[in-house]
Each structure stands twice: as structure tokens, then as C-alpha cells.
Design a protein around this motif. Structure first.
Motif, PDB file in Angstrom:
ATOM      1  N   HIS A  30       6.604  -6.707 -30.553  1.00 19.16           N
ATOM      2  CA  HIS A  30       5.827  -7.471 -29.574  1.00 19.16           C
ATOM      3  C   HIS A  30       5.735  -8.926 -30.018  1.00 19.16           C
ATOM      4  CE1 HIS A  30       1.716  -7.964 -27.305  1.00 19.16           C
ATOM      5  NE2 HIS A  30       2.707  -8.606 -26.719  1.00 19.16           N
ATOM      6  N   ARG A  31       6.534  -9.766 -29.425  1.00 17.94           N
ATOM      7  CA  ARG A  31       6.482 -11.196 -29.752  1.00 17.94           C
ATOM      8  C   ARG A  31       5.419 -11.854 -28.879  1.00 17.94           C
ATOM      9  NH1 ARG A  31       9.682 -14.910 -32.418  1.00 17.94           N
ATOM     10  NH2 ARG A  31       9.314 -17.075 -31.800  1.00 17.94           N
ATOM     11  N   ILE A  32       4.294 -12.208 -29.472  1.00 16.45           N
ATOM     12  CA  ILE A  32       3.244 -12.874 -28.710  1.00 16.45           C
ATOM     13  C   ILE A  32       3.365 -14.381 -28.901  1.00 16.45           C
ATOM     14  CG2 ILE A  32       1.685 -10.890 -28.827  1.00 16.45           C
ATOM     15  CD1 ILE A  32       0.074 -12.432 -30.931  1.00 16.45           C
ATOM     16  N   GLU A  33       3.095 -15.108 -27.836  1.00 23.49           N
ATOM     17  CA  GLU A  33       3.167 -16.565 -27.845  1.00 23.49           C
ATOM     18  C   GLU A  33       1.807 -17.138 -27.423  1.00 23.49           C
ATOM     19  OE1 GLU A  33       5.651 -18.030 -29.066  1.00 23.49           O
ATOM     20  OE2 GLU A  33       7.464 -16.843 -28.722  1.00 23.49           O
ATOM     21  N   GLU A  34       1.726 -18.446 -27.362  1.00 29.30           N
ATOM     22  CA  GLU A  34       0.458 -19.123 -27.107  1.00 29.30           C
ATOM     23  C   GLU A  34      -0.121 -18.821 -25.731  1.00 29.30           C
ATOM     24  OE1 GLU A  34       0.672 -23.286 -27.928  1.00 29.30           O
ATOM     25  OE2 GLU A  34       1.694 -22.997 -29.842  1.00 29.30           O
ATOM     26  N   ASP A  35       0.680 -18.310 -24.803  1.00 27.77           N
ATOM     27  CA  ASP A  35       0.168 -18.046 -23.458  1.00 27.77           C
ATOM     28  C   ASP A  35      -0.698 -16.784 -23.395  1.00 27.77           C
ATOM     29  OD1 ASP A  35       2.471 -16.543 -23.998  1.00 27.77           O
ATOM     30  OD2 ASP A  35       2.923 -16.272 -21.877  1.00 27.77           O
ATOM     31  N   LEU A  36      -0.694 -15.961 -24.449  1.00 27.78           N
ATOM     32  CA  LEU A  36      -1.527 -14.762 -24.477  1.00 27.78           C
ATOM     33  C   LEU A  36      -2.888 -15.091 -25.086  1.00 27.78           C
ATOM     34  CD1 LEU A  36       0.878 -11.890 -25.558  1.00 27.78           C
ATOM     35  CD2 LEU A  36      -0.081 -12.312 -23.299  1.00 27.78           C
ATOM     36  N   PRO A  37      -3.990 -14.612 -24.475  1.00 27.92           N
ATOM     37  CA  PRO A  37      -5.337 -14.932 -24.973  1.00 27.92           C
ATOM     38  C   PRO A  37      -5.564 -14.529 -26.428  1.00 27.92           C
ATOM     39  CG  PRO A  37      -5.459 -13.968 -22.781  1.00 27.92           C
ATOM     40  CD  PRO A  37      -4.028 -13.833 -23.229  1.00 27.92           C
ATOM     41  N   SER A  77      12.348 -10.904 -27.966  1.00 30.11           N
ATOM     42  CA  SER A  77      12.627  -9.739 -27.130  1.00 30.11           C
ATOM     43  C   SER A  77      11.400  -9.436 -26.288  1.00 30.11           C
ATOM     44  CB  SER A  77      12.961  -8.532 -28.025  1.00 30.11           C
ATOM     45  OG  SER A  77      12.880  -7.323 -27.318  1.00 30.11           O
ATOM     46  N   PRO A  78      11.576  -8.786 -25.150  1.00 26.95           N
ATOM     47  CA  PRO A  78      10.410  -8.253 -24.444  1.00 26.95           C
ATOM     48  C   PRO A  78       9.724  -7.207 -25.304  1.00 26.95           C
ATOM     49  CG  PRO A  78      12.372  -8.216 -23.035  1.00 26.95           C
ATOM     50  CD  PRO A  78      12.832  -8.522 -24.424  1.00 26.95           C
ATOM     51  N   TYR A  79       8.510  -6.844 -24.924  1.00 30.63           N
ATOM     52  CA  TYR A  79       7.753  -5.810 -25.620  1.00 30.63           C
ATOM     53  C   TYR A  79       8.554  -4.508 -25.623  1.00 30.63           C
ATOM     54  CZ  TYR A  79       3.780  -2.613 -26.498  1.00 30.63           C
ATOM     55  OH  TYR A  79       2.941  -1.645 -26.987  1.00 30.63           O
ATOM     56  N   VAL A  80       8.662  -3.886 -26.810  1.00 31.03           N
ATOM     57  CA  VAL A  80       9.411  -2.637 -26.937  1.00 31.03           C
ATOM     58  C   VAL A  80       8.594  -1.654 -27.770  1.00 31.03           C
ATOM     59  CG1 VAL A  80      11.476  -1.522 -27.859  1.00 31.03           C
ATOM     60  CG2 VAL A  80      11.663  -3.763 -26.780  1.00 31.03           C
ATOM     61  N   PHE A  81       8.504  -0.412 -27.288  1.00 28.21           N
ATOM     62  CA  PHE A  81       7.896   0.660 -28.079  1.00 28.21           C
ATOM     63  C   PHE A  81       8.878   1.819 -28.080  1.00 28.21           C
ATOM     64  CE2 PHE A  81       5.268   3.881 -29.732  1.00 28.21           C
ATOM     65  CZ  PHE A  81       4.184   3.269 -30.339  1.00 28.21           C
ATOM     66  N   ASN A  82       9.475   2.086 -29.242  1.00 31.77           N
ATOM     67  CA  ASN A  82      10.478   3.145 -29.360  1.00 31.77           C
ATOM     68  C   ASN A  82       9.895   4.421 -29.948  1.00 31.77           C
ATOM     69  OD1 ASN A  82      12.813   1.700 -28.446  1.00 31.77           O
ATOM     70  ND2 ASN A  82      12.824   0.583 -30.384  1.00 31.77           N
ATOM     71  N   PRO A  98       6.235   3.304 -22.435  1.00 30.53           N
ATOM     72  CA  PRO A  98       5.183   2.439 -22.985  1.00 30.53           C
ATOM     73  C   PRO A  98       5.710   1.051 -23.322  1.00 30.53           C
ATOM     74  CG  PRO A  98       5.984   3.892 -24.695  1.00 30.53           C
ATOM     75  CD  PRO A  98       6.733   4.276 -23.441  1.00 30.53           C
ATOM     76  N   ASN A  99       6.534   0.503 -22.457  1.00 31.28           N
ATOM     77  CA  ASN A  99       7.215  -0.763 -22.759  1.00 31.28           C
ATOM     78  C   ASN A  99       6.617  -1.942 -22.015  1.00 31.28           C
ATOM     79  OD1 ASN A  99       8.943   0.368 -24.571  1.00 31.28           O
ATOM     80  ND2 ASN A  99      10.709   0.448 -23.212  1.00 31.28           N
ATOM     81  N   SER A 100       5.297  -2.080 -22.092  1.00 31.55           N
ATOM     82  CA  SER A 100       4.641  -3.228 -21.476  1.00 31.55           C
ATOM     83  C   SER A 100       3.415  -3.605 -22.280  1.00 31.55           C
ATOM     84  CB  SER A 100       4.233  -2.913 -20.031  1.00 31.55           C
ATOM     85  OG  SER A 100       3.482  -3.987 -19.487  1.00 31.55           O
ATOM     86  N   ALA A 101       3.250  -4.909 -22.497  1.00 33.45           N
ATOM     87  CA  ALA A 101       2.059  -5.403 -23.188  1.00 33.45           C
ATOM     88  C   ALA A 101       0.928  -5.670 -22.207  1.00 33.45           C
ATOM     89  CB  ALA A 101       2.397  -6.686 -23.944  1.00 33.45           C
ATOM     90  N   ASP A 102       1.194  -5.543 -20.923  1.00 29.83           N
ATOM     91  CA  ASP A 102       0.194  -5.774 -19.888  1.00 29.83           C
ATOM     92  C   ASP A 102      -0.801  -4.612 -19.890  1.00 29.83           C
ATOM     93  OD1 ASP A 102      -1.309  -6.246 -17.648  1.00 29.83           O
ATOM     94  OD2 ASP A 102       0.387  -6.396 -16.260  1.00 29.83           O
ATOM     95  N   VAL A 103      -2.075  -4.895 -20.176  1.00 24.49           N
ATOM     96  CA  VAL A 103      -3.051  -3.810 -20.297  1.00 24.49           C
ATOM     97  C   VAL A 103      -3.266  -3.082 -18.974  1.00 24.49           C
ATOM     98  CG1 VAL A 103      -4.241  -4.808 -22.268  1.00 24.49           C
ATOM     99  CG2 VAL A 103      -4.981  -5.403 -19.951  1.00 24.49           C
ATOM    100  N   SER A 104      -2.961  -3.739 -17.850  1.00 21.84           N
ATOM    101  CA  SER A 104      -3.110  -3.056 -16.558  1.00 21.84           C
ATOM    102  C   SER A 104      -2.085  -1.935 -16.415  1.00 21.84           C
ATOM    103  CB  SER A 104      -2.964  -4.057 -15.410  1.00 21.84           C
ATOM    104  OG  SER A 104      -1.641  -4.591 -15.363  1.00 21.84           O
ATOM    105  N   HIS A 105      -1.044  -1.959 -17.259  1.00 26.37           N
ATOM    106  CA  HIS A 105       0.003  -0.945 -17.255  1.00 26.37           C
ATOM    107  C   HIS A 105      -0.406   0.270 -18.090  1.00 26.37           C
ATOM    108  CE1 HIS A 105       3.777   0.776 -19.006  1.00 26.37           C
ATOM    109  NE2 HIS A 105       4.271   0.573 -17.807  1.00 26.37           N
TER     110      HIS A 105
END
Length: 331
Positions: free
Chosen positions: A144-151, A227-232, A267-274
Motif C-alpha cells: 500500500h503506497r500512501i501519498e500526501e493526498d491520504l488523511p 503500485s495500486p493497493y494489493v493484498f495477496n 481485498p484490493n482496495s484501500a478505500d474504507v467504503s469498500h
């Protein structure tokens, strides 16, 4: 994160939002308006005052990581049941204190490893006995590569609040490994590397586990990969293999020529609404009604915390670490 929990409990008629705690009354009232909460929802800027509210049965703790343990301990002492976001604590010593306080209080607890309720996790569990068999080797990855746009970026990247790659997010992969293996670990070996200068801790960690049965497993955690969020999930058993949403089980699928694709939500989304927060809330309420333990109480999450503490120590000293840990061994 708080909004996801509010929505989850709003979907169950057995619960209502009795109060919101925030350092800012203005932000709390804005949250009330956002989720159409009426005046029966109190606004607190003092956590102790919220815990003294007799209407409150469950404390949902979704604050930054460094506050989790202290706030959960106070909730337990106040006799409140606890839904605690991961990680349960930032140190092994705090993890032990939390376990002792919750046990002493006799309250129910659920640590928020919400992926237990993800369709891929549920499907894998359902297929495990007949199609996968006894798991001999497994891999789980949290990338999960987080950048400054995430709270969460401003605090998640710090050692004092984020903790480490495993504590900040990779704990999901550690928990997932334990969820599928259901065995005790006897030794942990880890290596880590630092790539990003904006992170105070090494962003990538690889962990090798040896279980008491002799089985082995690998866990990957990284905030570095572009990379986009990945959970393997990779489960290799005596009857078949599951690689994320692909299943190979020739004993059960006659004439199988290729991996079978499973049409389930990954489970391949960092969006909590998912994430399946409504299922998690429903599980907690079910357990409270029946007065039974949840599928991830603090007592169970303690084992995940122990593996993380051992892995972070192993990466630091460049040696395997044996479990169980003593009180001072994670330093």
C-alpha cells in the motif's frame, strides 16, 4: 474511518450512535450532519465524559495508532465493550497491558481486522477443508503506497504513531496468515529496507514464519512499491492451491485443466467504503447478544502483536526471534 463505522452501526436496528468524541466540537457536529444523526447523539470533546455516559455500551476506537491502547484500556475500565481499530498497540508491553486490562474487566472486544469478512477470505475459509486441505505453506502480502493526498499520511509515516511497516498496515497480512493457518508460531525471521525518505521507518519488511508443526510461511508488507493497493493470499495445501481468486484442486474438480476463477470481491482496495464494516458491526452485536467471544478479541490479536514485535526485532538484530516473547524482548 469513523464514518465507515458510523454507517455500519446505522445499518443495524440493534444499535444507535449515542455519541461522537472529537477534540473539535465543530468537526463532531459536522460529522453528525454528514450522517444525519439527531440530537440523541451527544458530542464530547472529553473521552472520559463519553465513557461515563450510561447509554454507551460499545466504544469504537478509530483514532491514530498511538492512542489505541490507552483509550481501549480506559474503555475496559469503564466497563464498555470495545471495537478497536488495528493495531491494538504499538509496543509488546502495551499489548500485554491491554490484554490484562480487558481480561480483568470482563468486557467483550473485537480488534478491527475487517478483512475477516471480505468475500475472498470467507470463500477461502469455506473451501479450505474440501478443496485446499491442510495448509502446508502460505503467503500473505500487504502492499500500500500512501501519498500526501491520504488523511492518514501525515501520521502513518512516523515511527511514533505509525510504528513500523507491519504495525501501520502490514498487521492485516500477519492477521490473515494466522486466520488461515490456525497454528502457533515458534520462530520469526525478518528483513527490512528503507526506500522512501518521507517515511521514518523502513517501508518494506519481509517475514518468514516457522510454525510449531514445522510448516513455514512468508509475509510481505510494503509502503514503498509504486503500485495500486494489493493484498495477496496464497494457500498451498494437501488437496489444492488458492492464489487470490484462483483455485487449483484436481482431486475435487474432475478433469481440471487450469486454475478456476472465483467471482468474488477481492481485498484490493484501500478505500474504507469498500471494506465490509457492516458485517463486522453485525458480528460484534451478534456476539454481545449471545454473550460469546468475537472472532478476533484482544486475546487473539495479542498473538498477531507478538509476531509483529518479534519481526521488527528480528529485522533490527538480523537474527531469528523465538516465541513466546518475554516482557522485554521486543526492545
Amino acid at each position: 474511518m469513523s464514518g465507515a463505522h458510523i454507517r455500519a452501526f446505522q445499518q443495524d436496528s440493534r444499535a444507535y450512535i449515542a455519541g461522537i468524541v472529537s477534540r473539535s466540537e465543530e468537526k463532531a457536529r459536522k460529522k453528525m450532519k454528514e450522517y444525519a444523526l439527531d440530537e440523541t447523539c451527544a458530542v464530547y470533546t472529553d473521552y472520559a465524559a463519553a465513557l461515563s455516559d450510561p447509554r454507551v455500551d460499545i466504544a469504537v476506537i478509530c483514532t491514530p495508532n498511538d492512542l489505541h491502547c490507552r483509550q481501549a484500556v480506559l474503555a475496559a475500565r469503564a466497563g464498555k465493550h470495545i471495537l478497536l481499530e488495528k493495531p491494538a498497540a504499538l509496543t509488546w508491553e502495551d499489548s500485554l497491558q491491554l490484554y490484562q486490562e480487558v481480561s480483568r474487566a470482563g468486557v467483550h472486544s473485537l480488534v478491527g481486522y475487517v478483512l475477516h469478512f471480505n468475500p475472498l477470505f470467507e470463500t477461502a475459509k469455506n473451501l479450505q477443508k474440501e478443496f485446499i486441505g491442510e495448509i502446508k505453506y502460505a503467503e500473505t502480502d500487504y502492499f500500500h503506497r500512501i501519498e500526501e493526498d491520504l488523511p492518514c499520511y501525515s501520521w502513518n509515516r512516523t515511527e511514533s504513531v505509525g510504528g513500523s511497516s507491519l504495525l501501520a498496515g502490514g498487521c492485516h497480512a500477519v492477521d490473515a496468515m494466522r486466520w488461515f493457518m490456525q497454528e502457533d508460531v515458534e520462530s520469526v525471521y525478518a528483513q527490512s529496507m528503507k526506500i522512501r525518505e518521507d517515511f521514518e521507518f523502513p517501508g518494506t519488511t519481509v517475514v518468514i514464519l516457522r510454525f510449531k508443526s514445522g510448516k513455514i510461511a512468508k509475509i510481505g508488507s510494503s509502503y514503498d512499491f509504486i503500485s495500486p493497493y494489493v493484498f495477496n493470499i496464497r494457500l498451498c495445501g494437501t488437496k489444492g492451491t488458492m492464489w487470490n481468486d484462483k483455485l487449483w484442486s484436481p482431486q475435487m474438480i474432475s478433469g481440471q485443466l487450469d486454475y478456476l476463477s472465483l467471482p468474488v470481491t477481492l481485498p484490493n482496495s484501500a478505500d474504507v467504503s469498500h471494506h465490509p464494516f457492516p458485517k463486522q458491526a453485525r458480528h460484534l452485536l451478534d456476539c454481545l447478544e449471545k454473550d460469546i467471544e468475537t472472532n478476533c478479541p484482544v486475546a487473539d490479536a495479542l498473538k498477531t502483536q507478538e509476531i509483529i514485535a518479534a519481526a521488527d526485532l528480528s529485522a533490527k538484530i538480523n537474527q531469528p526471534v523465538a516465541l513466546p516473547l518475554g516482557r522485554a524482548e521486543s526492545k
